[in-house]
Design a protein around this motif. Structure first.
Motif, mmCIF file in Angstrom:
data_model
loop_
_atom_site.group_PDB
_atom_site.id
_atom_site.type_symbol
_atom_site.label_atom_id
_atom_site.label_comp_id
_atom_site.label_asym_id
_atom_site.label_seq_id
_atom_site.Cartn_x
_atom_site.Cartn_y
_atom_site.Cartn_z
ATOM 1 N N LEU A 49 -9.573 16.811 1.495
ATOM 2 C CA LEU A 49 -8.321 17.548 1.437
ATOM 3 C C LEU A 49 -7.611 17.573 2.787
ATOM 4 O O LEU A 49 -6.408 17.852 2.857
ATOM 5 N N ASP A 50 -8.348 17.290 3.871
ATOM 6 C CA ASP A 50 -7.760 17.276 5.216
ATOM 7 C C ASP A 50 -7.462 15.865 5.723
ATOM 8 O O ASP A 50 -6.928 15.708 6.821
ATOM 9 N N PHE A 51 -7.801 14.860 4.928
ATOM 10 C CA PHE A 51 -7.690 13.475 5.393
ATOM 11 C C PHE A 51 -6.247 12.976 5.278
ATOM 12 O O PHE A 51 -5.602 13.110 4.230
ATOM 13 N N ASP A 52 -5.751 12.381 6.350
ATOM 14 C CA ASP A 52 -4.415 11.793 6.369
ATOM 15 C C ASP A 52 -4.549 10.302 6.646
ATOM 16 O O ASP A 52 -4.894 9.897 7.756
ATOM 17 N N PRO A 53 -4.301 9.456 5.639
ATOM 18 C CA PRO A 53 -4.465 8.007 5.866
ATOM 19 C C PRO A 53 -3.529 7.459 6.931
ATOM 20 O O PRO A 53 -3.792 6.385 7.479
ATOM 21 N N ALA A 54 -2.449 8.183 7.240
ATOM 22 C CA ALA A 54 -1.533 7.707 8.286
ATOM 23 C C ALA A 54 -2.219 7.621 9.639
ATOM 24 O O ALA A 54 -1.781 6.866 10.519
ATOM 25 N N ASP A 55 -3.317 8.378 9.811
ATOM 26 C CA ASP A 55 -4.070 8.342 11.069
ATOM 27 C C ASP A 55 -5.090 7.206 11.101
ATOM 28 O O ASP A 55 -5.780 7.027 12.108
ATOM 29 N N HIS A 56 -5.200 6.465 9.997
ATOM 30 C CA HIS A 56 -6.207 5.399 9.896
ATOM 31 C C HIS A 56 -5.529 4.195 9.237
ATOM 32 O O HIS A 56 -5.641 3.974 8.023
ATOM 33 N N GLN A 57 -4.834 3.404 10.044
ATOM 34 C CA GLN A 57 -4.016 2.320 9.520
ATOM 35 C C GLN A 57 -4.823 1.275 8.752
ATOM 36 O O GLN A 57 -4.286 0.592 7.867
ATOM 37 N N ALA A 58 -6.119 1.160 9.062
ATOM 38 C CA ALA A 58 -6.937 0.156 8.377
ATOM 39 C C ALA A 58 -7.099 0.453 6.891
ATOM 40 O O ALA A 58 -7.467 -0.432 6.105
ATOM 41 N N THR A 59 -6.819 1.704 6.498
ATOM 42 C CA THR A 59 -6.986 2.064 5.085
ATOM 43 C C THR A 59 -5.790 1.639 4.234
ATOM 44 O O THR A 59 -5.875 1.653 3.002
ATOM 45 N N TYR A 60 -4.672 1.275 4.860
ATOM 46 C CA TYR A 60 -3.491 0.933 4.075
ATOM 47 C C TYR A 60 -3.649 -0.425 3.407
ATOM 48 O O TYR A 60 -4.070 -1.392 4.025
ATOM 49 N N ASP A 61 -3.322 -0.478 2.122
ATOM 50 C CA ASP A 61 -3.304 -1.727 1.364
ATOM 51 C C ASP A 61 -4.693 -2.361 1.263
ATOM 52 O O ASP A 61 -4.831 -3.589 1.227
ATOM 53 N N VAL A 62 -5.732 -1.523 1.212
ATOM 54 C CA VAL A 62 -7.073 -2.054 0.982
ATOM 55 C C VAL A 62 -7.156 -2.606 -0.435
ATOM 56 O O VAL A 62 -6.335 -2.290 -1.310
ATOM 57 N N ASP A 63 -8.164 -3.415 -0.664
ATOM 58 C CA ASP A 63 -8.339 -3.966 -2.012
ATOM 59 C C ASP A 63 -8.776 -2.895 -3.006
ATOM 60 O O ASP A 63 -8.393 -2.953 -4.176
ATOM 61 N N LEU A 64 -9.567 -1.930 -2.550
ATOM 62 C CA LEU A 64 -10.132 -0.947 -3.479
ATOM 63 C C LEU A 64 -10.267 0.412 -2.809
ATOM 64 O O LEU A 64 -10.753 0.510 -1.684
ATOM 65 N N LEU A 65 -9.843 1.457 -3.510
ATOM 66 C CA LEU A 65 -10.158 2.840 -3.162
ATOM 67 C C LEU A 65 -11.223 3.305 -4.134
ATOM 68 O O LEU A 65 -11.010 3.292 -5.356
ATOM 69 N N ALA A 66 -12.391 3.672 -3.617
ATOM 70 C CA ALA A 66 -13.528 4.038 -4.465
ATOM 71 C C ALA A 66 -13.957 5.466 -4.177
ATOM 72 O O ALA A 66 -14.046 5.868 -3.017
ATOM 73 N N ALA A 67 -14.247 6.219 -5.243
ATOM 74 C CA ALA A 67 -14.590 7.629 -5.095
ATOM 75 C C ALA A 67 -15.664 8.024 -6.098
ATOM 76 O O ALA A 67 -15.458 7.911 -7.307
ATOM 77 N N GLY A 68 -16.796 8.470 -5.593
ATOM 78 C CA GLY A 68 -17.809 9.106 -6.430
ATOM 79 C C GLY A 68 -17.641 10.605 -6.276
ATOM 80 O O GLY A 68 -18.248 11.211 -5.402
#
Length: 329
Positions: free
Chosen positions: A61-80
């Protein structure tokens, strides 16, 4: 680590836990650019086994992907994700922590824009009418973002895991990605039994009854349940699960500190006191973790990580199905 013949794809793993889903996806050719979890002991487990992984201890809930540019346009977002409870599904106000995290994962799609999404949770989320308002909300948001999606249920026992563990799955693909996703088909081989999975470990310290025990433990395990992080010790699940374990001469009310030795008094006529108990490492084998995967923390924390994990072989099957869809022309 197994060598992969695949072109490596990228993955962002949230609520990564002990790494079961990420490990299976790794075997399917997905390398995580970042793994998130809010528990220090789970992050320690991830770093212990894969020092090269980029692990971030933070609340989703506190995570901002804007602070982690490597996460943009990844092939897969996975969540357990944490298990959405039935009581939460019918609540007038959908404000429980589990649903908030599910919503946060979907909203993360705005900032990450992955080619594909994978969410693993309870089967009821996919199949029960009480969860329809949640499914409808998720569907509306995915369609708004331009993603095509698939809900389905699979059982880990059909994918090389010696456990009757049904899992609810949501898979989605960005509109400009290839279509034609096909859920992983069940294995054609017979399911692995508890005795087959654990017989060798039961004999490792010279327990003379190991072979006899393994021969009668001729069924798959009931669903392992991690239990609450906030109370209680380690056991193998609720009353129904304990009864199933007792039929295989296993004391499901506890988790053992060590494997049975040559003097272990196996006498099921005495009830649970005369039955063998499983260790954390044996529970991990029933989840499909490899033998060299270590878990940080003390016994209860280690078992909680195992019980809450998504079985790696299921992650591998799902990963292969997703990458096959992404590769279609």
């Amino acid at each position: 680590m197994k060598e992969s013949r695949f072109e490596r794809l990228s993955c962002l793993a949230v609520c990564a836990g002990a790494g079961g889903l990420a490990l299976g996806l790794e075997e399917a050719g997905f390398d995580p650019v970042l793994l998130l979890d809010n528990r220090a002991v789970a992050c320690e487990t991830l770093r212990l086994n894969r020092p090269q992984w980029n692990v971030l201890e933070t609340d989703l809930l506190d995570f901002d992907p804007a602070d982690h540019q490597a996460t943009y346009d990844v092939d897969l977002l996975a969540a357990g994700l944490p298990r959405v409870k039935a009581s939460a599904a019918v609540a007038r106000e959908n404000s429980t922590e589990e649903i908030r995290i599910l919503d946060a994962t979907i909203m993360l799609m705005h900032g990450v824009q992955p080619r594909a999404l994978l969410i693993e949770n309870v089967p009821d989320l996919v199949s029960k009418p009480a969860y329809e308002p949640i499914r409808a909300r998720v569907t509306a948001e995915l369609e708004h973002l331009g993603y095509r999606h698939h809900w389905f249920v699979l059982n880990a026992m059909d994918h090389g895991v010696p456990q009757d563990r049904k899992q609810g799955i949501l898979v989605a693909f960005k509109g400009d990605c290839p279509d034609g996703f096909v859920p992983p088909a069940p294995d054609t081989d017979p399911s692995i039994t508890v005795g087959e999975a654990l017989g060798a470990s039961m004999a490792a310290r010279g327990w003379p009854s190991a072979a006899a025990w393994a021969a009668q433990a001729d069924k798959v395990a009931p669903t392992l349940v991690g239990g609450s992080w906030n109370r209680g010790g380690a056991d193998l699940g609720p009353t129904g699960s304990k009864r199933s374990w007792a039929r295989m001469r296993v004391n499901g009310g506890t988790v053992a500190d060590e494997l049975p030795g040559p003097d272990f008094p196996w006498d099921p006529s005495l009830g649970t006191k005369g039955m063998v108990a499983l260790t954390v490492d044996q529970a991990a084998r029933l989840q499909g973790f490899p033998e060299d995967w270590s878990f940080a923390g003390r016994k209860t924390a280690r078992y909680r990580q195992v019980g809450h994990a998504s079985p790696p072989p299921v992650g591998r099957s799902l990963g292969l199905a997703i990458r096959a869809a992404l590769a279609r022309p």
